[in-house]
Design a protein around this motif. Structure first.
Motif, PDB file in Angstrom:
ATOM      1  N   MET A   1      42.205   3.709  -1.608  1.00 20.81           N
ATOM      2  CA  MET A   1      42.190   3.212  -0.230  1.00 20.81           C
ATOM      3  C   MET A   1      42.779   4.270   0.711  1.00 20.81           C
ATOM      4  N   GLU A   2      41.929   4.820   1.573  1.00 19.26           N
ATOM      5  CA  GLU A   2      42.394   5.826   2.532  1.00 19.26           C
ATOM      6  C   GLU A   2      42.545   5.179   3.898  1.00 19.26           C
ATOM      7  N   LYS A   3      43.747   5.224   4.416  1.00 21.36           N
ATOM      8  CA  LYS A   3      44.041   4.570   5.691  1.00 21.36           C
ATOM      9  C   LYS A   3      43.730   5.501   6.854  1.00 21.36           C
ATOM     10  N   LYS A   4      43.711   4.944   8.049  1.00 20.49           N
ATOM     11  CA  LYS A   4      43.408   5.724   9.247  1.00 20.49           C
ATOM     12  C   LYS A   4      44.431   6.829   9.454  1.00 20.49           C
ATOM     13  N   TYR A   5      45.696   6.511   9.205  1.00 24.60           N
ATOM     14  CA  TYR A   5      46.768   7.490   9.382  1.00 24.60           C
ATOM     15  C   TYR A   5      47.280   7.878   7.993  1.00 24.60           C
ATOM     16  N   ASN A   6      46.994   9.119   7.601  1.00 26.60           N
ATOM     17  CA  ASN A   6      47.340   9.542   6.249  1.00 26.60           C
ATOM     18  C   ASN A   6      47.397  11.067   6.190  1.00 26.60           C
ATOM     19  N   GLY A   7      47.796  11.578   5.045  1.00 19.53           N
ATOM     20  CA  GLY A   7      47.754  13.011   4.812  1.00 19.53           C
ATOM     21  C   GLY A   7      49.052  13.731   5.155  1.00 19.53           C
ATOM     22  N   VAL A   8      48.938  15.033   5.316  1.00 15.56           N
ATOM     23  CA  VAL A   8      50.099  15.875   5.587  1.00 15.56           C
ATOM     24  C   VAL A   8      50.235  16.084   7.093  1.00 15.56           C
ATOM     25  N   ILE A   9      51.387  15.702   7.607  1.00 17.57           N
ATOM     26  CA  ILE A   9      51.704  15.869   9.025  1.00 17.57           C
ATOM     27  C   ILE A   9      52.941  16.751   9.101  1.00 17.57           C
ATOM     28  N   ILE A  10      52.836  17.876   9.810  1.00 14.69           N
ATOM     29  CA  ILE A  10      53.957  18.807   9.863  1.00 14.69           C
ATOM     30  C   ILE A  10      54.809  18.544  11.095  1.00 14.69           C
ATOM     31  N   PRO A  11      56.113  18.296  10.908  1.00 11.34           N
ATOM     32  CA  PRO A  11      57.012  18.130  12.053  1.00 11.34           C
ATOM     33  C   PRO A  11      57.275  19.500  12.675  1.00 11.34           C
ATOM     34  N   ALA A  12      56.455  19.848  13.643  1.00  7.35           N
ATOM     35  CA  ALA A  12      56.403  21.216  14.152  1.00  7.35           C
ATOM     36  C   ALA A  12      57.679  21.614  14.887  1.00  7.35           C
ATOM     37  N   ILE A  13      58.076  22.859  14.700  1.00 10.10           N
ATOM     38  CA  ILE A  13      59.142  23.408  15.526  1.00 10.10           C
ATOM     39  C   ILE A  13      58.636  23.519  16.965  1.00 10.10           C
ATOM     40  N   THR A  14      59.545  23.772  17.892  1.00  7.90           N
ATOM     41  CA  THR A  14      59.167  24.081  19.270  1.00  7.90           C
ATOM     42  C   THR A  14      59.403  25.572  19.494  1.00  7.90           C
ATOM     43  N   PRO A  15      58.363  26.390  19.474  1.00  7.54           N
ATOM     44  CA  PRO A  15      58.543  27.815  19.740  1.00  7.54           C
ATOM     45  C   PRO A  15      59.037  28.032  21.170  1.00  7.54           C
ATOM     46  N   LEU A  16      60.070  28.859  21.329  1.00  7.65           N
ATOM     47  CA  LEU A  16      60.673  29.096  22.641  1.00  7.65           C
ATOM     48  C   LEU A  16      60.770  30.586  22.933  1.00  7.65           C
ATOM     49  N   THR A  17      60.798  30.916  24.213  1.00  7.62           N
ATOM     50  CA  THR A  17      61.051  32.283  24.645  1.00  7.62           C
ATOM     51  C   THR A  17      62.556  32.478  24.834  1.00  7.62           C
ATOM     52  N   ASP A  18      62.954  33.710  25.156  1.00  8.82           N
ATOM     53  CA  ASP A  18      64.375  33.972  25.374  1.00  8.82           C
ATOM     54  C   ASP A  18      64.914  33.325  26.644  1.00  8.82           C
ATOM     55  N   SER A  19      64.018  32.832  27.505  1.00  7.42           N
ATOM     56  CA  SER A  19      64.445  32.102  28.704  1.00  7.42           C
ATOM     57  C   SER A  19      64.270  30.593  28.540  1.00  7.42           C
ATOM     58  N   TYR A  20      64.089  30.148  27.305  1.00 11.28           N
ATOM     59  CA  TYR A  20      63.997  28.731  26.930  1.00 11.28           C
ATOM     60  C   TYR A  20      62.783  28.021  27.527  1.00 11.28           C
ATOM     61  N   GLU A  21      61.712  28.777  27.679  1.00  8.53           N
ATOM     62  CA  GLU A  21      60.443  28.184  28.036  1.00  8.53           C
ATOM     63  C   GLU A  21      59.575  28.109  26.786  1.00  8.53           C
ATOM     64  N   LEU A  22      58.485  27.382  26.876  1.00  4.12           N
ATOM     65  CA  LEU A  22      57.614  27.232  25.718  1.00  4.12           C
ATOM     66  C   LEU A  22      56.945  28.570  25.391  1.00  4.12           C
ATOM     67  N   ASP A  23      57.054  28.985  24.135  1.00  2.20           N
ATOM     68  CA  ASP A  23      56.380  30.187  23.640  1.00  2.20           C
ATOM     69  C   ASP A  23      54.944  29.782  23.292  1.00  2.20           C
ATOM     70  N   LYS A  24      54.063  29.886  24.283  1.00  2.64           N
ATOM     71  CA  LYS A  24      52.704  29.363  24.119  1.00  2.64           C
ATOM     72  C   LYS A  24      51.914  30.125  23.064  1.00  2.64           C
ATOM     73  N   ALA A  25      52.124  31.425  22.980  1.00  6.59           N
ATOM     74  CA  ALA A  25      51.431  32.202  21.947  1.00  6.59           C
ATOM     75  C   ALA A  25      51.877  31.749  20.560  1.00  6.59           C
ATOM     76  N   GLY A  26      53.184  31.461  20.441  1.00  5.45           N
ATOM     77  CA  GLY A  26      53.705  30.965  19.171  1.00  5.45           C
ATOM     78  C   GLY A  26      53.110  29.628  18.792  1.00  5.45           C
TER      79      GLY A  26
END
Length: 308
Positions: A1-26
């Motif tokens: 039985m495969e449910k709608k929500y299943n599998g491997v989900i990675i709790p992603a880090i938040t990539p940041l720049t040195d000025s604490y903004e989002l590191d979008k390339a990361g």
């Protein structure tokens, strides 16, 4: 039985720049690595330093993650906050930006009664605007959501699953007895050290922080499970343990998040900055972490740079 929500989900880090903004390339590199290994991202959770991030960074991350989502993929977004209004607003913004489900743990300031816990999740489920996953993590909230209470909440139309990061074998076994056969409710384990045990006993999926660095371990573990190759599942658990040890051993949770980012930077994925109050450790610590990574890669016969 495969449910709608299943599998491997990675709790992603938040990539940041040195000025604490989002590191979008990361973020783009990280998501490409996830996609190459057939795993889904869960942004703005504990591993993502969500409790420390400015609201503007959260919104930037949600918007970028939603734009990167491709057909057939799923996106999970953490919306936990000590402000109920903020959690609702984040939820609605997430669903407006292609999120499939949101996840929330309890607010972490006041100790709550069982009644208050239940009412909180009911109110959030009523107002969030889509599917909600309950996130139990006593290490940060200092409260455990009782399984009986989660089971009662599991019949709410918008509550579709639970991510449990409480380190208890008894609780894991009881959870699987309750929900492994429920078609409408999914159980995800957020305790990497018991990944194999959980999958072999009927868990719907995993949410392992080590997957930020080597998501392929867990993708392969799921494939081995589908092929009924129990020996390979157990062998891959040993690899998971070895990766976790690289950044978690003898470190506080916050220290381990910095160490994980050091490893990801060394692998060419993103920058290694953490949001205060978290801080980098010494240059010697950093060198030791990198050395351990190279030794692991050599022993496993792997290349340093991750293919993205």
């Amino acid at each position: 039985m495969e449910k709608k929500y299943n599998g491997v989900i990675i709790p992603a880090i938040t990539p940041l720049t040195d000025s604490y903004e989002l590191d979008k390339a990361g973020v783009k590199n990280m998501f490409a690595n996830f996609r190459a290994n057939n795993v889904s991202p869960f942004i703005l959770g504990t591993t993502g330093e969500a409790a420390s991030l400015p609201v503007a960074v959260k919104y930037d991350y949600i918007k970028l993650a939603g734009s990167l989502k491709q057909t057939g993929e799923k996106l999970y977004v953490g919306v936990a906050s000590n402000s109920f209004e903020e959690s609702v607003a984040l939820s609605k913004f997430a669903f407006d930006n292609n999120a499939d489900a949101v996840a929330a743990h309890l607010p972490s300031y006041y100790k709550l009664s069982d009644h208050q816990m239940k009412k909180y999740f009911e109110q959030l489920a009523d107002q969030c605007g889509g599917p909600l996953i309950i996130y139990n993590i006593p290490a940060t909230t200092h409260m455990s959501v009782p399984l009986k209470l989660i089971d009662e909440l599991s019949y709410h139309d918008n509550i579709v699953g639970v991510k449990d990061s409480e380190r208890s074998d008894e609780r894991l076994n009881e959870s699987l007895q309750l929900w492994s056969q429920r078609e409408d409710f999914s159980y995800f384990l957020g305790w990497a050290a018991r990944s194999a045990d959980a999958l072999l006993s009927g868990a719907d999926g995993l949410i392992p922080s080590s997957g930020n660095l080597f998501p392929g371990i867990y993708c392969e573990m799921m494939e081995a499970l589908k092929a009924d190759n129990r020996e390979l599942v157990i062998e891959l658990q040993k690899k998971s343990d070895a990766v976790g040890k690289l950044y978690q051993a003898d470190r506080l949770l916050g220290e381990s998040l910095w160490a994980l980012k050091v490893l990801m930077h060394e692998s060419g994925i993103c920058q290694q900055y953490v949001m205060p109050p978290l801080q980098p450790q010494s240059a010697n610590e950093e060198a030791g972490i990198i050395k351990a990574l190279h030794e692991y890669l050599k022993n496993e016969g792997l290349n340093l740079k991750i293919s993205i």
